[in-house]
Design an enzyme around this catalytic site. Structure first.
Site, PDB file in Angstrom:
ATOM      1  N   GLU A  78       0.834  -1.194   0.000  1.00 38.27           N
ATOM      2  CA  GLU A  78       0.000   0.000   0.000  1.00 38.27           C
ATOM      3  C   GLU A  78       0.876   1.253   0.000  1.00 38.27           C
ATOM      4  OE1 GLU A  78      -2.275   2.858  -0.178  1.00 38.27           O
ATOM      5  OE2 GLU A  78      -3.320   0.928  -0.180  1.00 38.27           O
ATOM      6  N   LYS A 256      -8.505  -0.757  11.243  1.00 42.19           N
ATOM      7  CA  LYS A 256      -7.771  -1.147  10.040  1.00 42.19           C
ATOM      8  C   LYS A 256      -6.594  -0.219   9.825  1.00 42.19           C
ATOM      9  CE  LYS A 256      -7.019  -1.435   5.356  1.00 42.19           C
ATOM     10  NZ  LYS A 256      -6.298  -0.489   4.472  1.00 42.19           N
ATOM     11  N   ASP A 272       3.571 -13.835  12.317  1.00 38.46           N
ATOM     12  CA  ASP A 272       2.289 -14.353  11.828  1.00 38.46           C
ATOM     13  C   ASP A 272       1.254 -13.230  11.776  1.00 38.46           C
ATOM     14  OD1 ASP A 272      -0.120 -15.672  11.363  1.00 38.46           O
ATOM     15  OD2 ASP A 272       0.332 -17.332  12.697  1.00 38.46           O
ATOM     16  N   HIS A 369      -3.187  10.247   0.158  1.00 40.35           N
ATOM     17  CA  HIS A 369      -3.302   8.887  -0.365  1.00 40.35           C
ATOM     18  C   HIS A 369      -3.144   8.888  -1.883  1.00 40.35           C
ATOM     19  CE1 HIS A 369      -4.694   4.725  -0.397  1.00 40.35           C
ATOM     20  NE2 HIS A 369      -5.537   5.052  -1.363  1.00 40.35           N
TER      21      HIS A 369
END
Length: 419
Positions: A78, A256, A272, A369
């Site tokens: 991202e 998130k 993990d 972004h």
């Protein structure tokens, strides 16, 4: 004019980090070369594999976590994640105001039993010391690496079932394999001692035995924009964070944003990501309603943040010792212990969260972004390394950027270069 770190090419960044003593030349050479994992490593990590894929590794240099300067490696596809985390740490004075309030490391597992009589429960209670001895024998290196079986609990579940809950200090290992070895050995003994039937014996990914709690203070002047004063931005961040405590839809996106950062460092260090994500989102719902994992509130000296996060990670064993890139990432972090890695990962998550909230309540999330998305679009239409920045700038200035427009602008850019 001196370029900022994000304006440098990858090669220039590596040279700078070597000059600053953050990377050795051997480490810089490693990151400069696209290494292919040998087939033996691939076979050991995944079944039915047909190849491998790569992800970019970016860094945030010279961040202070618990009084120690580290350069943080982040593996992510991202484009805006590394930039956001860099901005978040900048607002936090490069991490200098972060305080680690709580930091524990461990893992819990369960043995689920069916058809458990009252006498079976008594037998199990009476034999806890034997179960502990058998568990330690199943993993004799546990104590030599600083670990221990902390606790064994026996609880009735429903009318006829029961659970043996085992908590282990797994040293610097994440502890999944250690825990499962211990549980399976105990389960075999349980069947010998009682008439109960073992339904399962496995760790839980709940993660509450590897909790890290952070607090941070952000000065108002670090939050100021051209439109808003620092105090105004702080008030808006508090309001948005409060919204995530009452609205699960907002909370999911709030969390998130935290995990954008946490997952990037977890992946870079060979840990993990599924276990960490599962634990974090379960913890977000521990009150019975899914809520934001971080809290922000305004005080007289600035914006105060707090977050408690389960982080089942390790710095020994598993992929951390198999993947060369994970070993190099841990070297960048000065070979942290498991609890030190937890503190760093939690700090990364809080920085990512602050940057996202700041963007949302000021310019909106898309401005920064999309600036980085234009870089991706430039690559997608075939721009070279030297062409990416000017093409991305032209796309940012356009009314309606698109792939078709990007192709046209690239052709124009190249035509100018030929003249």
């Amino acid at each position: 004019m001196t370029k900022k770190f994000w304006q440098l090419s990858p090669a220039e960044r590596r040279v700078l980090l070597v000059d600053q003593g953050i990377l050795t030349q051997a480490q810089a050479d490693f990151w400069s070369t696209q290494t292919t994992l040998p087939e033996t490593v691939l076979l050991g990590l995944s079944e039915n594999n047909i190849g491998q894929m790569s992800l970019p590794v970016g860094v945030v240099p010279n961040v202070q976590i618990a009084g120690k300067a580290v350069t943080i490696p982040l593996a992510t596809e991202e484009p805006s994640v590394v930039a956001a985390i860099s901005h978040g740490f900048k607002m936090m004075s490069q991490g200098r105001t972060i305080q680690v309030v709580k930091n524990i490391h461990g893992v819990t597992g369960q043995i689920g039993l069916q058809h458990v009589s009252a006498s079976d429960l008594t037998i199990l209670q009476d034999h806890q010391a034997d179960l502990q001895r058998i568990g330690l024998a199943a993993h004799p290196t546990l104590t030599s690496h600083g670990g221990a079986i902390r606790q064994i609990q026996i609880k009735r579940v429903g009318q006829s079932d029961a659970a043996i809950i085992v908590t282990v200090d797994s040293g610097n290992a994440m502890g999944a394999n250690i825990m499962n070895d211990i549980l399976e050995a105990m389960a075999r003994t349980v069947t010998q001692l009682t008439n109960a039937e073992v339904l399962f014996a496995v760790l839980t990914n709940d993660g509450r035995d590897s909790l890290t709690q952070l607090t941070v203070t952000v000065a108002f002047d670090q939050l100021t924009t051209k439109t808003w004063s620092g105090e105004q931005v702080a008030q808006r961040i508090q309001a948005l964070a409060d919204w995530a405590q009452t609205d699960p839809r907002r909370a999911v996106t709030h969390n998130k944003g935290i995990m954008n950062g946490v997952e990037a460092i977890v992946l870079a260090t060979g840990n993990d990501t599924r276990a960490v994500n599962a634990a974090a989102h379960a913890y977000a719902a521990v009150s019975g309603q899914y809520c934001g994992l971080s809290h922000w509130h305004v005080e007289t000296d600035g914006l105060h943040g707090e977050m408690t996060l389960p982080l089942p990670v390790g710095t020994v064993g598993g992929a951390t010792k198999v993947l060369p890139s994970a070993q190099q990432a841990l070297a960048l972090l000065h070979q942290p212990s498991a609890v030190q890695l937890q503190a760093i990962a939690a700090s990364v998550g809080l920085a990512a969260n602050l940057a996202a909230l700041h963007a949302l309540v000021t310019d909106g999330i898309q401005r920064g972004h999309m600036r980085l998305q234009y870089d991706s679009l430039a690559v997608r239409v075939g721009a070279t390394a030297a062409e990416i920045a000017p093409l991305a700038a032209a796309l940012a200035a356009a009314d309606k950027p698109s792939e078709t427009l990007a192709q046209q602008l690239l052709s124009q850019l190249r035509h100018k270069g030929e003249n």
